[in-house]
Design a protein around this motif. Sequence first.
Motif, mmCIF file in Angstrom:
data_model
loop_
_atom_site.group_PDB
_atom_site.id
_atom_site.type_symbol
_atom_site.label_atom_id
_atom_site.label_comp_id
_atom_site.label_asym_id
_atom_site.label_seq_id
_atom_site.Cartn_x
_atom_site.Cartn_y
_atom_site.Cartn_z
ATOM 1 N N ALA A 58 6.723 -3.811 -13.295
ATOM 2 C CA ALA A 58 5.664 -2.989 -12.700
ATOM 3 C C ALA A 58 6.332 -1.824 -11.977
ATOM 4 C CB ALA A 58 4.834 -3.806 -11.721
ATOM 5 N N ARG A 59 5.652 -0.686 -11.938
ATOM 6 C CA ARG A 59 6.126 0.448 -11.149
ATOM 7 C C ARG A 59 5.558 0.306 -9.742
ATOM 8 N NH1 ARG A 59 4.978 6.098 -13.806
ATOM 9 N NH2 ARG A 59 6.176 6.701 -11.940
ATOM 10 N N VAL A 60 6.433 0.338 -8.739
ATOM 11 C CA VAL A 60 6.027 0.064 -7.366
ATOM 12 C C VAL A 60 6.151 1.341 -6.531
ATOM 13 C CG1 VAL A 60 6.434 -1.355 -5.319
ATOM 14 C CG2 VAL A 60 6.820 -2.309 -7.610
ATOM 15 N N HIS A 61 5.122 1.602 -5.735
ATOM 16 C CA HIS A 61 5.097 2.768 -4.858
ATOM 17 C C HIS A 61 4.762 2.310 -3.445
ATOM 18 C CE1 HIS A 61 4.829 5.160 -8.618
ATOM 19 N NE2 HIS A 61 3.976 4.219 -8.992
ATOM 20 N N ARG A 62 5.400 2.918 -2.450
ATOM 21 C CA ARG A 62 5.102 2.627 -1.043
ATOM 22 C C ARG A 62 4.501 3.874 -0.418
ATOM 23 N NH1 ARG A 62 8.381 -1.889 0.664
ATOM 24 N NH2 ARG A 62 7.289 -1.733 2.652
ATOM 25 N N THR A 63 3.432 3.702 0.350
ATOM 26 C CA THR A 63 2.783 4.844 0.986
ATOM 27 C C THR A 63 1.979 4.368 2.181
ATOM 28 O OG1 THR A 63 1.462 6.833 0.540
ATOM 29 C CG2 THR A 63 0.653 4.758 -0.370
ATOM 30 N N ASP A 64 1.393 5.333 2.905
ATOM 31 C CA ASP A 64 0.490 4.986 4.002
ATOM 32 C C ASP A 64 -0.897 5.539 3.697
ATOM 33 O OD1 ASP A 64 0.644 7.731 4.490
ATOM 34 O OD2 ASP A 64 2.016 7.504 6.179
ATOM 35 N N ALA A 65 -1.844 5.285 4.575
ATOM 36 C CA ALA A 65 -3.236 5.658 4.305
ATOM 37 C C ALA A 65 -3.399 7.167 4.149
ATOM 38 C CB ALA A 65 -4.138 5.137 5.426
ATOM 39 N N ALA A 66 -2.648 7.939 4.937
ATOM 40 C CA ALA A 66 -2.800 9.390 4.878
ATOM 41 C C ALA A 66 -2.348 9.957 3.538
ATOM 42 C CB ALA A 66 -2.012 10.040 6.017
ATOM 43 N N ASP A 67 -1.301 9.382 2.966
ATOM 44 C CA ASP A 67 -0.735 9.913 1.720
ATOM 45 C C ASP A 67 -1.272 9.229 0.472
ATOM 46 O OD1 ASP A 67 0.811 11.738 3.104
ATOM 47 O OD2 ASP A 67 2.527 10.376 3.274
ATOM 48 N N LEU A 68 -2.078 8.188 0.647
ATOM 49 C CA LEU A 68 -2.557 7.441 -0.514
ATOM 50 C C LEU A 68 -3.380 8.294 -1.484
ATOM 51 C CD1 LEU A 68 -2.948 4.862 -2.141
ATOM 52 C CD2 LEU A 68 -4.829 4.253 -0.601
ATOM 53 N N PRO A 69 -4.364 9.077 -1.027
ATOM 54 C CA PRO A 69 -5.140 9.868 -1.990
ATOM 55 C C PRO A 69 -4.263 10.800 -2.832
ATOM 56 C CG PRO A 69 -6.287 9.792 0.105
ATOM 57 C CD PRO A 69 -4.928 9.210 0.340
ATOM 58 N N GLY A 70 -3.288 11.450 -2.196
ATOM 59 C CA GLY A 70 -2.398 12.335 -2.940
ATOM 60 C C GLY A 70 -1.568 11.581 -3.964
ATOM 61 N N LEU A 71 -1.128 10.364 -3.611
ATOM 62 C CA LEU A 71 -0.354 9.559 -4.547
ATOM 63 C C LEU A 71 -1.202 9.149 -5.742
ATOM 64 C CD1 LEU A 71 2.148 7.958 -5.396
ATOM 65 C CD2 LEU A 71 1.367 6.090 -3.911
ATOM 66 N N LEU A 72 -2.438 8.732 -5.497
ATOM 67 C CA LEU A 72 -3.319 8.354 -6.603
ATOM 68 C C LEU A 72 -3.554 9.537 -7.536
ATOM 69 C CD1 LEU A 72 -5.995 6.179 -4.744
ATOM 70 C CD2 LEU A 72 -4.078 5.381 -6.151
ATOM 71 N N ALA A 73 -3.754 10.724 -6.964
ATOM 72 C CA ALA A 73 -3.953 11.913 -7.789
ATOM 73 C C ALA A 73 -2.719 12.193 -8.631
ATOM 74 C CB ALA A 73 -4.285 13.111 -6.912
ATOM 75 N N ARG A 74 -1.536 12.026 -8.019
ATOM 76 C CA ARG A 74 -0.295 12.305 -8.761
ATOM 77 C C ARG A 74 -0.074 11.302 -9.889
ATOM 78 N NH1 ARG A 74 4.805 10.386 -8.300
ATOM 79 N NH2 ARG A 74 4.516 9.435 -6.241
ATOM 80 N N LEU A 75 -0.342 10.026 -9.618
ATOM 81 C CA LEU A 75 -0.106 9.008 -10.642
ATOM 82 C C LEU A 75 -1.011 9.203 -11.857
ATOM 83 C CD1 LEU A 75 0.365 5.782 -8.476
ATOM 84 C CD2 LEU A 75 2.115 7.267 -9.475
ATOM 85 N N THR A 76 -2.268 9.558 -11.616
ATOM 86 C CA THR A 76 -3.167 9.787 -12.754
ATOM 87 C C THR A 76 -2.804 11.071 -13.488
ATOM 88 O OG1 THR A 76 -4.763 10.744 -11.202
ATOM 89 C CG2 THR A 76 -5.100 8.454 -11.846
ATOM 90 N N ALA A 77 -2.344 12.080 -12.736
ATOM 91 C CA ALA A 77 -1.936 13.328 -13.382
ATOM 92 C C ALA A 77 -0.691 13.127 -14.229
ATOM 93 C CB ALA A 77 -1.693 14.404 -12.324
ATOM 94 N N GLU A 78 0.275 12.344 -13.714
ATOM 95 C CA GLU A 78 1.490 12.068 -14.484
ATOM 96 C C GLU A 78 1.173 11.353 -15.790
ATOM 97 O OE1 GLU A 78 3.971 9.812 -11.930
ATOM 98 O OE2 GLU A 78 4.748 11.560 -10.835
ATOM 99 N N ARG A 79 0.161 10.547 -15.751
ATOM 100 C CA ARG A 79 -0.257 9.800 -16.944
ATOM 101 C C ARG A 79 -1.043 10.702 -17.907
ATOM 102 N NH1 ARG A 79 1.269 5.209 -19.672
ATOM 103 N NH2 ARG A 79 -0.528 4.277 -20.703
ATOM 104 N N GLU A 80 -1.411 11.907 -17.436
ATOM 105 C CA GLU A 80 -2.253 12.831 -18.205
ATOM 106 C C GLU A 80 -3.557 12.159 -18.615
ATOM 107 O OE1 GLU A 80 0.058 14.409 -21.426
ATOM 108 O OE2 GLU A 80 1.369 15.562 -20.090
ATOM 109 N N ALA A 81 -4.071 11.360 -17.681
ATOM 110 C CA ALA A 81 -5.315 10.639 -17.943
ATOM 111 C C ALA A 81 -6.485 11.611 -17.948
ATOM 112 C CB ALA A 81 -5.528 9.569 -16.881
ATOM 113 N N GLU A 82 -7.303 11.517 -18.950
ATOM 114 C CA GLU A 82 -8.503 12.342 -19.025
ATOM 115 C C GLU A 82 -9.727 11.612 -18.472
ATOM 116 O OE1 GLU A 82 -8.964 13.617 -23.027
ATOM 117 O OE2 GLU A 82 -7.114 14.804 -23.037
ATOM 118 N N THR A 83 -9.681 10.278 -18.502
ATOM 119 C CA THR A 83 -10.789 9.473 -17.984
ATOM 120 C C THR A 83 -10.230 8.346 -17.125
ATOM 121 O OG1 THR A 83 -12.066 9.899 -19.990
ATOM 122 C CG2 THR A 83 -12.827 8.121 -18.563
#
Length: 221
Positions: A58-83
């Motif tokens: 599994a790919r593991v990421h550590r973050t806090d509440a303030a940075d979580l939304p940005g991390l989620l956006a980055r992970l989906t963008a890296e995946r080039e997810a359209e949906t």
Amino acid sequence: MSSRERVLARVRRALADVPREERPQDVVVDRGYLEVHGSRTPAQTVDLLAENLADYRARVHRTDAADLPGLLARLTAEREAETVLAASGLPAAWVSAVGSPDGVATVVTEHDGLTLADLDGVDTVVTGCALAIAETGTIVLDSGPGQGRRRSTLVPDHHICVVDCGAQVVDSVVRALERLDLTRPLTWISGPSATSDIELDRVEGVHGPRMLEVVLLDPPL
């Protein structure tokens, strides 16, 4: 002597000293199993979880509440997810993050009308979890709020799962069973779905997501 006869003979030898009137419930069996293997601080328990998750690929990421939304956006963008499928009950900030300009074009909120064909068209699913078990590197989902239905986490090829390290990490399977409602539909996830054939060639994505990303959300200081 046939195989059946050999097995029965071994059973008879094993039961030779057991009185005929004795029943299983008459004998108390000591089940003094260790509930936790070793002594750890909460921080060390989270570190062990991260280590075992990574060991299961599994790919593991550590973050806090303030940075979580940005991390989620980055992970989906890296995946080039359209949906992206957002499990019902996720915090609104998480849902809006994966649908932001830095994230994906379309966010689907889980609802009753979703078919298997709809789920097959989803690139990424984002969920929370019920618990995470440090000693086994296992994520447990019970279809509660923010976790999605079982098929919603098994059909899409990419699963992002957020774990609240302050409230959802336990040391062992024994400790997990003490907290879980065993009447709920439990899904136990130890790494991406994978299997091997007789030649030990590993194939991922057979009965679930090909990629599992676990976000460990650190508690406030």
